[in-house]
Design an enzyme around this catalytic site. Structure first.
Site, PDB file in Angstrom:
ATOM      1  N   HIS A 202     -17.188  26.035  20.958  1.00 40.12           N
ATOM      2  CA  HIS A 202     -17.943  25.018  21.689  1.00 40.12           C
ATOM      3  C   HIS A 202     -17.184  24.356  22.826  1.00 40.12           C
ATOM      4  CE1 HIS A 202     -15.630  22.185  19.292  1.00 40.12           C
ATOM      5  NE2 HIS A 202     -15.965  21.288  20.193  1.00 40.12           N
TER       6      HIS A 202
HETATM    7  C1  UD1 Z   1     -18.433  17.043  22.545  1.00 43.13           C
HETATM    8  C2  UD1 Z   1     -17.020  16.544  22.829  1.00 43.13           C
HETATM    9  C3  UD1 Z   1     -16.024  17.444  22.157  1.00 43.13           C
HETATM   10  C4  UD1 Z   1     -16.335  17.602  20.688  1.00 43.13           C
HETATM   11  C5  UD1 Z   1     -17.766  18.101  20.558  1.00 43.13           C
HETATM   12  C6  UD1 Z   1     -18.176  18.299  19.120  1.00 43.13           C
HETATM   13  C7  UD1 Z   1     -16.689  15.420  24.973  1.00 43.13           C
HETATM   14  C8  UD1 Z   1     -16.071  15.537  26.308  1.00 43.13           C
HETATM   15  N1  UD1 Z   1     -16.724  16.539  24.245  1.00 43.13           N
HETATM   16  O1  UD1 Z   1     -18.572  18.319  23.163  1.00 43.13           O
HETATM   17  O2  UD1 Z   1     -14.730  16.872  22.265  1.00 43.13           O
HETATM   18  O3  UD1 Z   1     -15.426  18.509  20.108  1.00 43.13           O
HETATM   19  O4  UD1 Z   1     -18.626  17.144  21.153  1.00 43.13           O
HETATM   20  O5  UD1 Z   1     -19.381  19.007  19.039  1.00 43.13           O
HETATM   21  O6  UD1 Z   1     -17.107  14.345  24.592  1.00 43.13           O
HETATM   22  N2  UD1 Z   1     -26.382  19.535  23.440  1.00 43.13           N
HETATM   23  C9  UD1 Z   1     -27.594  19.699  22.831  1.00 43.13           C
HETATM   24  N3  UD1 Z   1     -27.908  18.889  21.795  1.00 43.13           N
HETATM   25  C10 UD1 Z   1     -27.078  17.919  21.334  1.00 43.13           C
HETATM   26  C11 UD1 Z   1     -25.849  17.740  21.971  1.00 43.13           C
HETATM   27  C12 UD1 Z   1     -25.509  18.554  23.025  1.00 43.13           C
HETATM   28  O7  UD1 Z   1     -28.376  20.574  23.192  1.00 43.13           O
HETATM   29  O8  UD1 Z   1     -27.430  17.232  20.366  1.00 43.13           O
HETATM   30  C13 UD1 Z   1     -26.007  20.452  24.560  1.00 43.13           C
HETATM   31  C14 UD1 Z   1     -26.439  19.962  25.916  1.00 43.13           C
HETATM   32  O9  UD1 Z   1     -26.733  21.064  26.689  1.00 43.13           O
HETATM   33  C15 UD1 Z   1     -25.166  19.315  26.435  1.00 43.13           C
HETATM   34  C16 UD1 Z   1     -24.100  20.209  25.858  1.00 43.13           C
HETATM   35  O10 UD1 Z   1     -24.594  20.582  24.576  1.00 43.13           O
HETATM   36  O11 UD1 Z   1     -25.125  19.243  27.816  1.00 43.13           O
HETATM   37  C17 UD1 Z   1     -22.757  19.559  25.735  1.00 43.13           C
HETATM   38  O12 UD1 Z   1     -22.849  18.362  24.969  1.00 43.13           O
HETATM   39  P1  UD1 Z   1     -21.734  17.222  25.136  1.00 43.13           P
HETATM   40  O13 UD1 Z   1     -22.022  16.101  24.206  1.00 43.13           O
HETATM   41  O14 UD1 Z   1     -21.562  16.869  26.574  1.00 43.13           O
HETATM   42  O15 UD1 Z   1     -20.385  17.934  24.729  1.00 43.13           O
HETATM   43  P2  UD1 Z   1     -20.030  18.885  23.508  1.00 43.13           P
HETATM   44  O16 UD1 Z   1     -19.816  20.262  24.012  1.00 43.13           O
HETATM   45  O17 UD1 Z   1     -20.938  18.712  22.349  1.00 43.13           O
END
Ligand code: UD1
Length: 353
Positions: A202
Site C-alpha cells: 500500500h
Molecule cells: C495511509 C498513511 C500510511 C498508512 C496507511 C495505512 C499517510 C501519508 N499515509 O496511507 O502511512 O500506512 O494509511 O493504510 O497518511 N482510499 C479509499 N478508501 C479509504 C481510504 C483510502 O478508497 O477508506 C483510497 C483513496 O483512493 C485514497 C488512497 O486510498 O486516495 C490513499 O489513501 P490515504 O489515506 O491518502 O493514504 P493510504 O495509502 O491509506
C-alpha cells in the site's frame, strides 16, 4: 484528565483499541476520527471488531493530496480542540492524521503525546518519515516502542521527553491470538497452513509507480506457492489504472481488505509474509512468521537483525531470492515489550496532567 485521542487511518484503530481501554480506566477520553480512512472495510469493521468506542467526532475529511488532506484536518481539528479544551492530545504513528493532530494541538499549546515515537527509516522521500520526525519534535511526551526508537530520539536531542513503553500493537495481537481459530479462517479461504504466502502492498513508493507495482505483480506471479493478497483501495485503484490486473499470475489471489482477526489468522498460517507495511512486518515477528519486505529500508530494524525479516525492494529477482531464503531462526526475543504497552501509555500520559 481530559484527553483527546486523534485517529483516522486503519493502523491507528488497531493501536488505539487497547489504549482507549487503558485511558478510560483513569481519565476522560474524547475520541476524534479525522475520516482519512472511510470505507467500511478500512474503518468501521475495526471499531466493531476491536471494541473501540464510537468516535465522539468524525471530521469526514476523506482522501486528497497531502497538503489538502492535512490542511483540512488541521483547520477542523483546531476548531474542535478549542471547543473540547483537552489537557493533552494523543496521536498515533506517522500518517497525515498524526501530523495534523499534533500540529493543531501544539499550536494551541496543548501537550501532545505521540504513540510510536522515535521510528526512523532515514528515507525523507517517504511521507511517513516527514510526519514522524515533525510530530516527534513538537510532542511533549514521546512514547517509544523499542530501544532502537529511544536511540533515535536521543540522537535528535529528545531523550528527556521519551519513555519506553513497548509496542501497543502487541497488546492487540496477543488478545486476538487467543480469540481466533486459525484453522477455521484458513479453511474458509480454501488454504492450509504453510501452503501459501500472504501479501500486502500500500505504500506510495510501491503502489503509485507503474514500474515498481508491475515488478511486484510479476514477482508474486512467479513464486512457488499461491499468494493471497488483500488489496488496499489505493493499490486496487492503481492496479486498474496501470492495466496490471490482467498481468496477475494464476497463483495470485487478490481479495478485499480483511478485518483484523482474519488478517492475523491468515498471517499465522502463511509460509511467509510479503509486505511494504510497517505494522505487518512487526506482526509477522510477533507470531514467528518470516517476512520479506518490499522496501530497501525499514523502521523495524530489530526484525531484520534477528533474521526474521529480509529487505528485498521491488525487483522480481531479489524478491524471489529473499522468499527462497526465508527461515525461522531459533531466537525471537521480546524486543517489542511484554504486551502491556497500553497501560504504560496511560500512566505516562497521566503524568502530563
Ligand atoms: C495511509 C498513511 C500510511 C498508512 C496507511 C495505512 C499517510 C501519508 N499515509 O496511507 O502511512 O500506512 O494509511 O493504510 O497518511 N482510499 C479509499 N478508501 C479509504 C481510504 C483510502 O478508497 O477508506 C483510497 C483513496 O483512493 C485514497 C488512497 O486510498 O486516495 C490513499 O489513501 P490515504 O489515506 O491518502 O493514504 P493510504 O495509502 O491509506
Amino acid at each position: 484528565m481530559k484527553i483527546a485521542s486523534i485517529v483516522g487511518a486503519r493502523p491507528q484503530f488497531i493501536k488505539a483499541a487497547p489504549v482507549c481501554r487503558a485511558l478510560r480506566a483513569e481519565h476522560d477520553e474524547v475520541l476524534i476520527h479525522t475520516g482519512q480512512h472511510y470505507d467500511h472495510g478500512m474503518s468501521q469493521v475495526f471499531f466493531d471488531e476491536l471494541g473501540i468506542p464510537a468516535p465522539d467526532h468524525n471530521l469526514g475529511i476523506g482522501s486528497g493530496g497531502h497538503g489538502r488532506q492535512t490542511g483540512e484536518m488541521l483547520a477542523a481539528l483546531e476548531e474542535l480542540l478549542q471547543q473540547i479544551e483537552p489537557d493533552a492530545v494523543l496521536v498515533y504513528g506517522d500518517t497525515n492524521t498524526t501530523l495534523a493532530g499534533g500540529l493543531a494541538a501544539a499550536k494551541l499549546n496543548i501537550p501532545v503525546a505521540h504513540v510510536e515515537a522515535g521510528l526512523r527509516s532515514f528515507n525523507r522521500s517517504m511521507p511517513e518519515e516527514i510526519n514522524r520526525v515533525v510530530v516527534d519534535h513538537m510532542s511533549a511526551l514521546l512514547l517509544a516502542p523499542t530501544t532502537a526508537a529511544i536511540g533515535n530520539l536521543t540522537a535528535e536531542g529528545l531523550a528527556s521527553r521519551a519513555v519506553l513503553v513497548g509496542d501497543v500493537m502487541l497488546d492487540t495481537a496477543r488478545e486476538f491470538a487467543e480469540r481466533t481459530d486459525v484453522g477455521e479462517v484458513l479453511s474458509a479461504h480454501g488454504l492450509h497452513e504453510g501452503g501459501y504466502y500472504l501479501a500486502t502492498v500500500h505504500r506510495a513508493a510501491t503502489s503509485d509507480d507503474p514500474v515498481r507495482l508491475g515488478n511486484v505483480v510479476e514477482a508474486f506471479g512467479s513464486l512457488d506457492r499461491p499468494v493471497l493478497w488483500p488489496v488496499h483501495p489505493r493499490t486496487a485503484g492503481n492496479l486498474h489504472e496501470f492495466g496490471l490486473e490482467g498481468r496477475m499470475g494464476g497463483n495470485v489471489r487478490a481479495i478485499e481488505p480483511q478485518p483484523y482477526g482474519e488478517m492475523i489468522a491468515l498471517l499465522r498460517g502463511a509460509e511467509a509474509l510479503l509486505t511494504d507495511s510497517g505494522g505487518m512486518q512487526k506482526e509477522a515477528y510477533f507470531f514467528g512468521v518470516p517476512c520479506v519486505t518490499l522496501r530497501d529500508e525499514t523502521e523495524w530494524v530489530e526484525t531484520v537483525e534477528m533474521g526474521w525479516n529480509r529487505l528485498a525492494g521491488t525487483e522480481p529477482g531479489r524478491i524471489r531470492e529473499a522468499v527462497a531464503a526465508v527461515s525461522r531462526p531459533a531466537e525471537r526475543p521480546e524486543v517489542y515489550g511484554d504486551g502491556h504497552a497500553a497501560e504504560k501509555v496511560a500512566e505516562a500520559v497521566g503524568r502530563l496532567g
